[in-house]
Design a protein around this motif. Sequence first.
Motif, short mmCIF file in Angstrom:
data_model
loop_
_atom_site.label_atom_id
_atom_site.label_comp_id
_atom_site.label_asym_id
_atom_site.label_seq_id
_atom_site.Cartn_x
_atom_site.Cartn_y
_atom_site.Cartn_z
N ASP A 211 38.38 44.10 -27.81
CA ASP A 211 38.89 44.34 -29.16
C ASP A 211 37.75 44.07 -30.16
O ASP A 211 36.72 43.52 -29.78
CB ASP A 211 40.05 43.36 -29.38
CG ASP A 211 40.75 43.55 -30.71
OD1 ASP A 211 40.52 44.58 -31.37
OD2 ASP A 211 41.53 42.66 -31.09
N LYS A 213 37.64 42.13 -33.67
CA LYS A 213 38.54 41.37 -34.55
C LYS A 213 38.15 41.42 -36.02
O LYS A 213 39.00 41.30 -36.89
CB LYS A 213 38.59 39.90 -34.10
CG LYS A 213 39.16 39.71 -32.69
CD LYS A 213 40.56 39.15 -32.72
CE LYS A 213 41.26 39.24 -31.38
NZ LYS A 213 40.94 38.17 -30.45
N GLY A 225 43.97 41.70 -37.21
CA GLY A 225 44.72 41.81 -35.96
C GLY A 225 43.95 42.58 -34.90
O GLY A 225 44.30 42.54 -33.72
N TYR A 268 48.15 37.88 -21.40
CA TYR A 268 46.90 38.35 -21.99
C TYR A 268 46.01 37.14 -22.18
O TYR A 268 46.34 36.25 -22.97
CB TYR A 268 47.25 39.03 -23.31
CG TYR A 268 46.17 39.33 -24.32
CD1 TYR A 268 45.08 38.50 -24.54
CD2 TYR A 268 46.28 40.45 -25.12
CE1 TYR A 268 44.13 38.77 -25.50
CE2 TYR A 268 45.34 40.74 -26.09
CZ TYR A 268 44.27 39.89 -26.27
OH TYR A 268 43.35 40.17 -27.24
N ASN A 285 47.97 35.27 -24.97
CA ASN A 285 49.08 35.94 -25.62
C ASN A 285 50.08 36.29 -24.53
O ASN A 285 49.70 36.47 -23.37
CB ASN A 285 48.62 37.21 -26.34
CG ASN A 285 47.68 36.87 -27.50
OD1 ASN A 285 47.95 35.99 -28.28
ND2 ASN A 285 46.56 37.57 -27.58
N ARG A 287 52.07 38.93 -24.37
CA ARG A 287 52.42 40.32 -24.67
C ARG A 287 51.14 41.14 -24.49
O ARG A 287 50.07 40.57 -24.30
CB ARG A 287 52.88 40.40 -26.13
CG ARG A 287 51.82 39.67 -26.99
CD ARG A 287 51.93 39.88 -28.43
NE ARG A 287 50.95 39.09 -29.15
CZ ARG A 287 49.69 39.41 -29.33
NH1 ARG A 287 49.20 40.55 -28.86
NH2 ARG A 287 48.86 38.63 -30.00
N GLY A 289 48.03 43.41 -25.91
CA GLY A 289 47.25 43.34 -27.13
C GLY A 289 47.47 44.58 -27.98
O GLY A 289 47.81 45.64 -27.48
N ASP A 290 47.27 44.41 -29.26
CA ASP A 290 47.28 45.55 -30.18
C ASP A 290 45.97 45.46 -30.95
O ASP A 290 45.78 44.47 -31.68
CB ASP A 290 48.50 45.45 -31.11
CG ASP A 290 48.71 46.73 -31.90
OD1 ASP A 290 47.75 47.51 -32.04
OD2 ASP A 290 49.84 46.94 -32.37
N PRO A 291 45.03 46.34 -30.79
CA PRO A 291 45.13 47.71 -30.26
C PRO A 291 44.74 47.92 -28.79
O PRO A 291 44.63 49.08 -28.39
CB PRO A 291 44.16 48.47 -31.15
CG PRO A 291 43.05 47.50 -31.40
CD PRO A 291 43.71 46.14 -31.46
N GLU A 292 44.56 46.88 -27.96
CA GLU A 292 44.12 47.13 -26.59
C GLU A 292 45.09 48.05 -25.82
O GLU A 292 44.68 48.85 -24.97
CB GLU A 292 43.97 45.82 -25.81
CG GLU A 292 42.82 44.95 -26.26
CD GLU A 292 43.25 43.90 -27.27
OE1 GLU A 292 44.13 44.19 -28.12
OE2 GLU A 292 42.72 42.78 -27.22
N1 GLY Z 1 44.15 42.52 -30.31
C1 GLY Z 1 44.44 41.14 -30.34
C2 GLY Z 1 45.83 40.80 -30.14
O1 GLY Z 1 46.66 41.64 -29.86
O2 GLY Z 1 46.18 39.64 -30.24
#
Ligand code: GLY
Length: 422
Positions: A211, A213, A225, A268, A285, A287, A289-292
């Motif tokens: 990612d 950041k 994010g 994650y 995390n 869940r 990742g966003d945007p992964e």
């Molecule tokens: N891309 C980092 C996150 O989803 O926490």
Amino acid sequence: MKVLVIGGGGREHALAWKLTQSPRVQEVLVAPGNAGTARESGCRNVAIGADDIEGLLRLAREERVDFTVVGPEAPLVQGVVDAFQAAGLACFGPNRSAAQLEASKAYTKAFLERHQIPTGRYATFTEADAACEWIRAHGAPIVVKADGLAAGKGVVVALDEATALNAVHDMLALGDEHAKVVVEEFLEGEEASYIVVADGEDFIAFPASQDHKRVGDGDAGPNTGGMGAYSPAPVVTPEVARRVEETIIRPTLRGLAADGVHFTGFLYAGLMIGPDGEARVLEFNVRMGDPETQPLLMRLSSDLLTLLEAAVEHRLDEVQPTWDTRAALGVVLAAQGYPASTRKGDVIHGLDLPFGSNVKVFHAGTTLDGDGAVRTYGGRVLCVCALGDSTASAQTAAYAAIRQIRWEGMHFRSDIGWRAIS
Ligand code: GLY
Ligand code: AMP
């Protein structure tokens, strides 16, 4: 089958899009979704918030939803999976006690230490004076983190002592009387995201991803994010991946089990890979990742539902996902002002122009007007993803697609993937 995806960001658009491709799925409901899921064939948005657990349960019962996938952390931490399980509904994600791994940095650091999983040295404080003393003793650079969910904004990487001391005071002043800060050793190296589908001690790893950041090119400016991501991440060589699994993923799942926590869901691990190839945990995390998620799901060539169902039914050993060998890269297009304040309501142009078959535009903060116009509705608005034979060609394709899209105040990084390409 009818599937429900909980959430309304870019990650959830990607999850819903991928689930519609399953031959066994008739319809994917998305609560609340965004303009991208509203326009996705096979998807239907339902206006229920991701943290309205009663509303989501009612929806799942009324619509006879067969399987639910939870996108964001907030409902997981609130116990949405516990509630669905108690109602006899199949739901993919960790339960409330397993979600602690993301909800509390203090809990996670103590967990890592107890199970001897590599991470930076740290201490947890409720008193500013004691925290400042630790900072003065260790010196800068040093990292100060607020305990609790902060959407990626509760971390200050302080290059000098004064910044660290100020961060301690800010975080303890902002919080209630239970506020805690974690002060942590600054770790050098390159970051990577290692995401697995876990069920107890069994897991299946996604390819590694990375990612970006910081908001600006060259990793400058405030944390966000996430401004873009790509997979594979060359820093995670097969040898590094093997070590991550042996020294971090496996001991984490085993440690949770030993603590009486059964973890089913996406796990994650946010990692710092040191110059010696040693991986240390920055954060967990619970869940995707966003945007992964967006580039990762473009690379998943097998069925997502089959994988997630196998985890919920405790038979992960029976599935073997397959991956596109091409690289995928996604660039986040952000709204004016992001990450500080963000302007909403700007009309987005260019979404209906043809994009190549190797390109997919995932929506995040968007809404669909009655007249069909798509407007900005959040900080991170779109994630433009492309597949390519190399990270460089995926990057070229993603930026070519972006040239078709515009709205007032749109901004993005122009160097997503630079570490892999340089
Ligand atoms: N891309 C980092 C996150 O989803 O926490
Ligand atoms: P976190 O929410 O803990 O992942 O922290 C957000 C960002 O701060 C990470 O993605 C890193 O870029 C940075 N960071 C966090 N902890 C450290 C650390 N111990 N050393 C260096 N950078 C860190």
